[in-house]
Design a protein around this motif. Structure first.
Motif, mmCIF file in Angstrom:
data_model
loop_
_atom_site.group_PDB
_atom_site.id
_atom_site.type_symbol
_atom_site.label_atom_id
_atom_site.label_comp_id
_atom_site.label_asym_id
_atom_site.label_seq_id
_atom_site.Cartn_x
_atom_site.Cartn_y
_atom_site.Cartn_z
ATOM 1 N N HIS A 12 0.841 -1.209 0.000
ATOM 2 C CA HIS A 12 0.000 0.000 0.000
ATOM 3 C C HIS A 12 0.872 1.254 0.000
ATOM 4 O O HIS A 12 0.749 2.127 0.859
ATOM 5 C CB HIS A 12 -0.953 0.007 1.189
ATOM 6 C CG HIS A 12 -1.992 -1.064 1.103
ATOM 7 N ND1 HIS A 12 -2.808 -1.384 2.147
ATOM 8 C CD2 HIS A 12 -2.359 -1.890 0.098
ATOM 9 C CE1 HIS A 12 -3.621 -2.353 1.799
ATOM 10 N NE2 HIS A 12 -3.357 -2.683 0.547
ATOM 11 N N TYR A 27 -0.812 4.508 1.850
ATOM 12 C CA TYR A 27 -2.270 4.543 1.897
ATOM 13 C C TYR A 27 -2.808 3.264 2.517
ATOM 14 O O TYR A 27 -2.103 2.269 2.633
ATOM 15 C CB TYR A 27 -2.846 4.731 0.488
ATOM 16 C CG TYR A 27 -2.626 3.573 -0.458
ATOM 17 C CD1 TYR A 27 -3.582 2.559 -0.592
ATOM 18 C CD2 TYR A 27 -1.473 3.471 -1.229
ATOM 19 C CE1 TYR A 27 -3.390 1.489 -1.468
ATOM 20 C CE2 TYR A 27 -1.274 2.411 -2.100
ATOM 21 C CZ TYR A 27 -2.239 1.425 -2.214
ATOM 22 O OH TYR A 27 -2.048 0.369 -3.071
ATOM 23 N N THR A 28 -4.068 3.327 2.915
ATOM 24 C CA THR A 28 -4.796 2.137 3.333
ATOM 25 C C THR A 28 -5.891 1.900 2.309
ATOM 26 O O THR A 28 -6.265 2.815 1.560
ATOM 27 C CB THR A 28 -5.417 2.295 4.745
ATOM 28 O OG1 THR A 28 -6.351 3.376 4.724
ATOM 29 C CG2 THR A 28 -4.343 2.542 5.790
ATOM 30 N N LEU A 29 -6.387 0.691 2.269
ATOM 31 C CA LEU A 29 -7.440 0.354 1.328
ATOM 32 C C LEU A 29 -8.513 -0.435 2.070
ATOM 33 O O LEU A 29 -8.245 -1.493 2.608
ATOM 34 C CB LEU A 29 -6.870 -0.461 0.163
ATOM 35 C CG LEU A 29 -7.800 -0.718 -1.004
ATOM 36 C CD1 LEU A 29 -8.248 0.587 -1.658
ATOM 37 C CD2 LEU A 29 -7.112 -1.607 -2.033
ATOM 38 N N MET A 34 -9.500 4.222 -1.053
ATOM 39 C CA MET A 34 -8.083 4.452 -0.759
ATOM 40 C C MET A 34 -7.985 5.679 0.140
ATOM 41 O O MET A 34 -8.471 6.747 -0.227
ATOM 42 C CB MET A 34 -7.305 4.716 -2.051
ATOM 43 C CG MET A 34 -5.894 5.219 -1.837
ATOM 44 S SD MET A 34 -5.144 5.904 -3.340
ATOM 45 C CE MET A 34 -4.520 4.421 -4.091
#
Length: 91
Positions: A12, A27-29, A34
């Motif tokens: 990520h 980033y996180t998903l 996102m």
């Protein structure tokens, strides 16, 4: 400035190396959202538009994947306000 940005999907992260310094966007998903949590460019290579290119790359991947974007880090938030052409991607 043109930089070679790599998308490290399993981590990520987007990153590039400029003059030996690693610049990154993390980033996180969650599902199809996102959340950009961090954009970092060392001061030694700052002021060259690298952070802007990292954020642009993240938004372009989000567009390709059909994701929405939450620009949680301060830089990404300001960048997204300055680039209304990506407004449709904001979550």
């Amino acid at each position: 400035m043109t930089v070679n940005i790599r998308h490290l999907a399993s981590s990520h992260r987007f990153e590039t190396t400029v003059d030996g310094f690693t610049c990154e966007l993390e980033y996180t998903l969650q599902g199809k959202v996102m959340t950009i949590t961090h954009t970092g460019v060392p001061s030694e290579v700052g002021g060259r538009g690298i952070a802007s290119e990292l954020v642009r790359a993240a938004y372009e991947v989000a567009r390709q994947e059909g994701w929405k974007v939450v620009p949680a880090c301060s830089y990404a938030r300001v960048w997204s306000e300055r680039h209304p052409e990506y407004a449709g991607l904001r979550a």
